[in-house]
Write a protein that holds these residues in place. Structure first.
Motif, PDB file in Angstrom:
ATOM      1  N   LEU A 144      10.192  34.994  64.713  1.00 15.88           N
ATOM      2  CA  LEU A 144      10.884  35.290  66.198  1.00 15.88           C
ATOM      3  C   LEU A 144       9.977  33.880  66.939  1.00 15.88           C
ATOM      4  O   LEU A 144      10.620  33.488  68.020  1.00 15.88           O
ATOM      5  N   LEU A 145       9.093  34.603  67.043  1.00 14.59           N
ATOM      6  CA  LEU A 145       7.764  33.262  68.124  1.00 14.59           C
ATOM      7  C   LEU A 145       8.394  31.850  67.142  1.00 14.59           C
ATOM      8  O   LEU A 145       8.321  30.995  68.376  1.00 14.59           O
ATOM      9  N   ALA A 207      12.268  38.481  77.388  1.00 19.63           N
ATOM     10  CA  ALA A 207      12.956  39.594  75.805  1.00 19.63           C
ATOM     11  C   ALA A 207      11.902  38.766  74.179  1.00 19.63           C
ATOM     12  O   ALA A 207      12.285  39.583  74.277  1.00 19.63           O
ATOM     13  N   VAL A 208      11.494  37.230  74.189  1.00 22.08           N
ATOM     14  CA  VAL A 208      10.773  37.326  72.744  1.00 22.08           C
ATOM     15  C   VAL A 208       9.194  38.174  73.358  1.00 22.08           C
ATOM     16  O   VAL A 208       8.972  38.650  72.348  1.00 22.08           O
ATOM     17  N   SER A 236      16.547  38.031  71.787  1.00 25.72           N
ATOM     18  CA  SER A 236      15.165  36.697  71.785  1.00 25.72           C
ATOM     19  C   SER A 236      16.011  35.751  70.435  1.00 25.72           C
ATOM     20  O   SER A 236      15.646  34.101  70.947  1.00 25.72           O
ATOM     21  N   LEU A 237      17.053  35.960  69.598  1.00 31.62           N
ATOM     22  CA  LEU A 237      17.625  35.463  68.541  1.00 31.62           C
ATOM     23  C   LEU A 237      18.801  34.838  69.368  1.00 31.62           C
ATOM     24  O   LEU A 237      19.008  32.981  69.217  1.00 31.62           O
ATOM     25  N   LEU A 242      20.562  29.439  71.531  1.00 33.51           N
ATOM     26  CA  LEU A 242      21.720  29.637  72.760  1.00 33.51           C
ATOM     27  C   LEU A 242      20.478  27.309  73.044  1.00 33.51           C
ATOM     28  O   LEU A 242      21.590  26.753  72.793  1.00 33.51           O
ATOM     29  N   LEU A 243      19.947  27.926  72.668  1.00 38.25           N
ATOM     30  CA  LEU A 243      18.869  26.380  73.143  1.00 38.25           C
ATOM     31  C   LEU A 243      18.142  25.716  72.519  1.00 38.25           C
ATOM     32  O   LEU A 243      19.241  24.742  72.710  1.00 38.25           O
TER      33      LEU A 243
END
Length: 258
Positions: A144-145, A207-208, A236-237, A242-243
């Motif tokens: 995730l990071l 969130a992350v 986070s996902l 989205l970004l």
């Protein structure tokens, strides 16, 4: 090998050579999070009460994510420098895939970030941070990071391509340091005023950070939080994808001169 993969690897190699040719800058950049951990952990940590928790263990995931968010600034600087020094125009004149240049820059940044995360983790372990969750959950946290770093870098590349000068990109990039301050990277959000807590919890960094604390086993998900923080892995996902979906195609189009 496809043209995009071949050209992308070539562009990533170029970015990595830039890092190799500026070792002092690379070391200084990678040491900044370590210095912040020591400063926040021992100076501010003595004044911040965390019932049932050690502040430095709470802080390490936040600093990891704040460092990942720095991809916004790094991507902006590098893209602006190439644009305003004529490098981007030279690439446009070559038979290179349009997506290869921004994608190669983002991938190279991810490699550098992965290596630079190791010193911060080692210092975190030295000051008392521990992985309390399972190895699989910890691997998910690292994934995730890195995804969030990639997303932030894509956003930075697009903004750098839009910038009117290197100086403007530098000023805008430097102002991004405020983003981790408006999140739960350094302090819990449950003590903030209502409107400010809402703003902080809808910050992607929150969130992350919450997802990393949960997966590492450092802190539970805070009750009564906004949806991205109450469901941190999904949040986070969602934010990261989205970004990437918005800024990577936008960067490719901007690089192509559209």
């Amino acid at each position: 090998m496809s043209a995009l993969a071949y050209d992308g690897l070539a562009m990533a190699g170029r970015q990595l050579r830039r890092v190799r040719n500026s070792p002092g800058l690379a070391v200084l950049t990678q040491m900044m999070p370590v210095n912040m951990l020591l400063f926040f952990g021992y100076v501010f940590g003595s004044a911040i009460a965390m019932p049932g928790r050690e502040y430095r263990a709470f802080l390490v995931p936040g600093l990891l994510v704040a460092t990942a968010a720095g991809g916004l600034m790094t991507g902006m600087f590098q893209a602006a420098a190439d644009t305003h020094r004529g490098v981007t125009d030279r690439f446009r004149s070559l038979p290179v895939s349009r997506a290869a240049v921004p994608l190669g820059q983002a991938v190279a940044d991810l490699v550098v970030t992965t290596a630079g995360t190791v010193p911060l983790l080692l210092v975190g372990l030295a000051v008392g941070w521990r992985i309390e969750g399972s190895a699989l959950a910890a691997a998910g946290a690292v994934g995730l990071l890195l995804l969030f770093r990639f997303a932030c870098t894509c956003a930075g590349i697009f903004l750098g391509l839009l910038s009117r000068s290197e100086e403007a990109a530098g000023q805008l990039g430097a102002s991004s340091f405020v983003l981790p301050l408006l999140s739960d990277a350094y302090i819990p959000t449950d003590r903030l005023p209502g409107w400010l807590r809402t703003l902080a919890e809808w910050n992607p960094i929150s969130a992350v950070t919450t997802a990393l604390r949960d997966l590492f086993g450092n802190a539970p998900v805070p009750p009564g939080a906004a949806w991205p923080v109450a469901h941190p892995v999904a949040g986070s996902l969602a934010w990261s994808l989205l970004l990437v979906a918005v800024f990577l195609p936008a960067a490719v189009r901007r690089y192509g001169g559209e």
